[in-house]
Design a protein around this motif. Structure first.
Motif, PDB file in Angstrom:
ATOM      1  N   ALA A  18       0.263  -1.370  -0.320  1.00 52.48           N
ATOM      2  CA  ALA A  18       0.266  -0.001  -0.240  1.00 52.48           C
ATOM      3  C   ALA A  18       1.087   1.198   0.161  1.00 52.48           C
ATOM      4  O   ALA A  18       2.156   1.361   0.489  1.00 52.48           O
ATOM      5  N   LEU A  19       1.057   1.863  -0.778  1.00 51.96           N
ATOM      6  CA  LEU A  19       1.950   3.531  -1.250  1.00 51.96           C
ATOM      7  C   LEU A  19       0.422   4.897  -0.989  1.00 51.96           C
ATOM      8  O   LEU A  19      -0.592   4.522  -1.701  1.00 51.96           O
ATOM      9  N   ASN A  20       1.328   6.115  -0.699  1.00 53.81           N
ATOM     10  CA  ASN A  20       0.737   6.971  -1.089  1.00 53.81           C
ATOM     11  C   ASN A  20       1.152   7.599  -2.488  1.00 53.81           C
ATOM     12  O   ASN A  20       2.235   8.217  -2.001  1.00 53.81           O
ATOM     13  N   PHE A  21       0.463   8.236  -3.299  1.00 52.87           N
ATOM     14  CA  PHE A  21       0.549   8.851  -4.191  1.00 52.87           C
ATOM     15  C   PHE A  21       0.267  10.466  -4.782  1.00 52.87           C
ATOM     16  O   PHE A  21      -1.355   9.482  -5.360  1.00 52.87           O
ATOM     17  N   GLU A  22       0.179  10.713  -4.565  1.00 52.67           N
ATOM     18  CA  GLU A  22      -0.758  12.522  -4.849  1.00 52.67           C
ATOM     19  C   GLU A  22      -0.638  12.264  -6.873  1.00 52.67           C
ATOM     20  O   GLU A  22      -0.848  13.789  -7.047  1.00 52.67           O
ATOM     21  N   ALA A  23      -1.220  11.230  -7.876  1.00 50.70           N
ATOM     22  CA  ALA A  23      -1.032  11.912  -8.386  1.00 50.70           C
ATOM     23  C   ALA A  23      -2.131  12.629  -9.422  1.00 50.70           C
ATOM     24  O   ALA A  23      -2.076  13.540  -9.479  1.00 50.70           O
ATOM     25  N   TYR A  24      -3.444  13.134  -8.520  1.00 45.94           N
ATOM     26  CA  TYR A  24      -3.926  13.519  -9.609  1.00 45.94           C
ATOM     27  C   TYR A  24      -4.294  15.162  -8.477  1.00 45.94           C
ATOM     28  O   TYR A  24      -5.452  15.159  -8.072  1.00 45.94           O
ATOM     29  N   GLN A  25      -3.550  14.964  -7.913  1.00 48.87           N
ATOM     30  CA  GLN A  25      -3.771  16.066  -6.554  1.00 48.87           C
ATOM     31  C   GLN A  25      -2.699  16.967  -6.993  1.00 48.87           C
ATOM     32  O   GLN A  25      -1.307  17.607  -6.589  1.00 48.87           O
TER      33      GLN A  25
ATOM     34  N   VAL B 193       3.269  23.531 -14.616  1.00 44.22           N
ATOM     35  CA  VAL B 193       3.555  25.467 -14.624  1.00 44.22           C
ATOM     36  C   VAL B 193       3.675  25.395 -16.419  1.00 44.22           C
ATOM     37  O   VAL B 193       3.615  23.971 -16.528  1.00 44.22           O
ATOM     38  N   THR B 194       3.210  26.676 -17.244  1.00 41.03           N
ATOM     39  CA  THR B 194       3.371  26.161 -18.463  1.00 41.03           C
ATOM     40  C   THR B 194       4.170  27.398 -18.684  1.00 41.03           C
ATOM     41  O   THR B 194       5.043  27.947 -17.915  1.00 41.03           O
ATOM     42  N   ASN B 195       4.475  27.664 -20.244  1.00 39.11           N
ATOM     43  CA  ASN B 195       5.692  27.928 -20.765  1.00 39.11           C
ATOM     44  C   ASN B 195       4.586  29.428 -20.396  1.00 39.11           C
ATOM     45  O   ASN B 195       6.273  30.787 -20.959  1.00 39.11           O
ATOM     46  N   THR B 196       4.232  30.301 -20.812  1.00 39.86           N
ATOM     47  CA  THR B 196       3.930  31.203 -20.067  1.00 39.86           C
ATOM     48  C   THR B 196       4.615  31.229 -18.542  1.00 39.86           C
ATOM     49  O   THR B 196       3.777  33.380 -18.019  1.00 39.86           O
ATOM     50  N   GLY B 197       4.798  30.777 -17.726  1.00 42.87           N
ATOM     51  CA  GLY B 197       4.756  30.773 -16.082  1.00 42.87           C
ATOM     52  C   GLY B 197       3.916  31.006 -15.438  1.00 42.87           C
ATOM     53  O   GLY B 197       4.338  31.296 -13.824  1.00 42.87           O
ATOM     54  N   GLU B 198       2.780  30.471 -15.741  1.00 42.52           N
ATOM     55  CA  GLU B 198       1.293  30.195 -15.151  1.00 42.52           C
ATOM     56  C   GLU B 198       1.119  28.726 -14.442  1.00 42.52           C
ATOM     57  O   GLU B 198       2.028  28.405 -14.781  1.00 42.52           O
ATOM     58  N   GLU B 199       1.464  29.764 -12.679  1.00 47.16           N
ATOM     59  CA  GLU B 199       1.725  28.115 -11.943  1.00 47.16           C
ATOM     60  C   GLU B 199       0.606  28.185 -11.098  1.00 47.16           C
ATOM     61  O   GLU B 199       0.308  28.436 -10.706  1.00 47.16           O
ATOM     62  N   ILE B 200       0.155  26.517 -11.683  1.00 47.41           N
ATOM     63  CA  ILE B 200      -1.385  26.102 -10.693  1.00 47.41           C
ATOM     64  C   ILE B 200      -0.810  25.063  -9.458  1.00 47.41           C
ATOM     65  O   ILE B 200      -0.265  23.515  -9.929  1.00 47.41           O
ATOM     66  N   ASP B 201      -1.086  25.610  -8.683  1.00 48.75           N
ATOM     67  CA  ASP B 201      -1.010  24.220  -7.297  1.00 48.75           C
ATOM     68  C   ASP B 201      -1.496  22.796  -7.200  1.00 48.75           C
ATOM     69  O   ASP B 201      -1.052  22.056  -6.480  1.00 48.75           O
ATOM     70  N   ALA B 202      -2.871  23.033  -7.609  1.00 51.41           N
ATOM     71  CA  ALA B 202      -3.483  22.084  -7.269  1.00 51.41           C
ATOM     72  C   ALA B 202      -4.526  21.827  -8.801  1.00 51.41           C
ATOM     73  O   ALA B 202      -4.917  22.815  -9.005  1.00 51.41           O
ATOM     74  N   PRO B 203      -5.239  20.617  -8.859  1.00 54.66           N
ATOM     75  CA  PRO B 203      -6.299  21.074 -10.330  1.00 54.66           C
ATOM     76  C   PRO B 203      -7.383  21.575  -9.352  1.00 54.66           C
ATOM     77  O   PRO B 203      -7.496  21.501  -8.283  1.00 54.66           O
ATOM     78  N   ASP B 204      -8.609  21.486  -9.995  1.00 53.65           N
ATOM     79  CA  ASP B 204      -9.892  22.013  -9.509  1.00 53.65           C
ATOM     80  C   ASP B 204     -11.021  20.646  -8.584  1.00 53.65           C
ATOM     81  O   ASP B 204     -11.090  19.715 -10.244  1.00 53.65           O
ATOM     82  N   SER B 205     -11.115  21.261  -7.696  1.00 59.36           N
ATOM     83  CA  SER B 205     -11.531  19.892  -6.843  1.00 59.36           C
ATOM     84  C   SER B 205     -12.940  19.235  -7.421  1.00 59.36           C
ATOM     85  O   SER B 205     -13.849  18.394  -7.633  1.00 59.36           O
ATOM     86  N   ARG B 206     -13.554  20.598  -7.895  1.00 67.60           N
ATOM     87  CA  ARG B 206     -15.082  20.851  -8.292  1.00 67.60           C
ATOM     88  C   ARG B 206     -15.237  19.698  -9.367  1.00 67.60           C
ATOM     89  O   ARG B 206     -16.268  19.327 -10.214  1.00 67.60           O
ATOM     90  N   LEU B 207     -13.793  19.689  -9.956  1.00 67.45           N
ATOM     91  CA  LEU B 207     -14.062  19.054 -12.320  1.00 67.45           C
ATOM     92  C   LEU B 207     -13.476  17.977 -11.879  1.00 67.45           C
ATOM     93  O   LEU B 207     -13.512  17.745 -13.162  1.00 67.45           O
ATOM     94  N   THR B 208     -12.871  16.956 -10.917  1.00 62.04           N
ATOM     95  CA  THR B 208     -12.567  16.256 -11.096  1.00 62.04           C
ATOM     96  C   THR B 208     -13.614  15.109 -11.819  1.00 62.04           C
ATOM     97  O   THR B 208     -14.139  14.908 -10.506  1.00 62.04           O
TER      98      THR B 208
ATOM     99  N   MET C 270       4.354  15.983  -9.786  1.00 65.46           N
ATOM    100  CA  MET C 270       3.878  14.750  -8.988  1.00 65.46           C
ATOM    101  C   MET C 270       5.306  14.767  -7.596  1.00 65.46           C
ATOM    102  O   MET C 270       6.061  14.457  -7.665  1.00 65.46           O
ATOM    103  N   LYS C 271       4.763  14.589  -6.452  1.00 62.87           N
ATOM    104  CA  LYS C 271       5.307  14.376  -5.189  1.00 62.87           C
ATOM    105  C   LYS C 271       5.270  12.816  -5.880  1.00 62.87           C
ATOM    106  O   LYS C 271       4.819  11.894  -6.152  1.00 62.87           O
ATOM    107  N   ALA C 272       7.141  12.382  -5.201  1.00 62.06           N
ATOM    108  CA  ALA C 272       6.987  11.126  -4.768  1.00 62.06           C
ATOM    109  C   ALA C 272       6.087  10.681  -4.377  1.00 62.06           C
ATOM    110  O   ALA C 272       5.536  10.970  -2.954  1.00 62.06           O
ATOM    111  N   PRO C 273       5.667   8.755  -4.490  1.00 63.00           N
ATOM    112  CA  PRO C 273       5.220   8.289  -3.284  1.00 63.00           C
ATOM    113  C   PRO C 273       5.775   8.436  -1.993  1.00 63.00           C
ATOM    114  O   PRO C 273       6.935   7.954  -1.840  1.00 63.00           O
TER     115      PRO C 273
END
Length: 211
Positions: A122-129, A133-148, A190-193
């Motif tokens: 059993a492992l924890n892996f935040e692949a879906y959290q 970062v985009t080529n424009t420099g915009e950084e988004i810390d997490a996906p929008d939970s309303r749409l997952t 993605m953070k390491a498992p």
């Protein structure tokens, strides 16, 4: 209501759709520019709306600005990560979906990802959290939970993976500073498992996708 509208949104998108290396990072195989390795070019799925075209749905009109569905699966010692599709889109919203998000228009990046725990532990892996970062420099810390959204045979898209468990779903990042048409590449981080003792299993994973 939230669950219903999220399911409605993914249904609408089905109609519409019908890694930099660093000393302490684990990356995909990449070319000299740091982009994730791709499969040989092939024909697009017939169900996909061509890039540049707009689809009208009950939730509004959605335009594809870029898409990459050619990425090779990424294999680590503990996980297999298949980024099936990365889509950059904009939408003019209507009806209940407009009311749900409280916005008239959205610009977003969608990742369709399948993740499998290759170990018996059993492992924890935040692949879906993940963050991006985009080529424009915009950084988004997490996906929008309303749409997952997730496939019918997948449990919750959280960080918990039992031995051999596979999850499949889509995560959405709403752009606030960037127009969808200006996105040329995006890197998902993605953070390491970690194991049950919160010890890292492998390294962080960065996947840079050319669009």
């Amino acid at each position: 209501m939230k669950k219903y509208l999220s399911l409605l949104f993914i249904g609408l998108l089905v109609v519409v759709m019908a890694a930099c290396s660093a000393d302490d990072k684990e990356t995909t195989e990449a070319n000299e520019e740091g982009f994730a390795e791709e499969k040989d070019a092939g024909e697009e799925e017939e169900s996909l709306i061509p890039v540049g075209e707009t689809a009208e749905t009950e939730g509004g009109s959605f335009t594809y600005h870029a898409r990459n569905s050619r990425l090779k699966p990424i294999e680590t010692d503990s996980f297999s990560i298949n980024v099936d599709k990365v889509s950059v889109m904009s939408g003019k919203l209507a009806g209940g979906f407009k009311d749900y998000l409280g916005q008239d228009e959205i610009e977003y990046i969608q990742f369709d990802i399948e993740v499998e725990n290759k170990t018996s532990d059993a492992l924890n892996f935040e692949a879906y959290q993940a963050s991006i970062v985009t080529n424009t420099g915009e950084e988004i810390d997490a996906p929008d939970s309303r749409l997952t959204t997730k496939s019918e045979d997948t449990g919750e898209l959280n960080e918990k993976f039992t031995g051999g468990e596979k999850k499949q779903g889509a995560i959405f990042f709403l752009l606030e500073e960037t127009k969808a048409e200006d996105v040329e590449w995006v890197q998902i981080n993605m953070k390491a498992p970690v194991d049950e003792n919160d010890e890292k299993v492998g390294e962080d994973i960065n996947i840079k996708v050319k669009l």
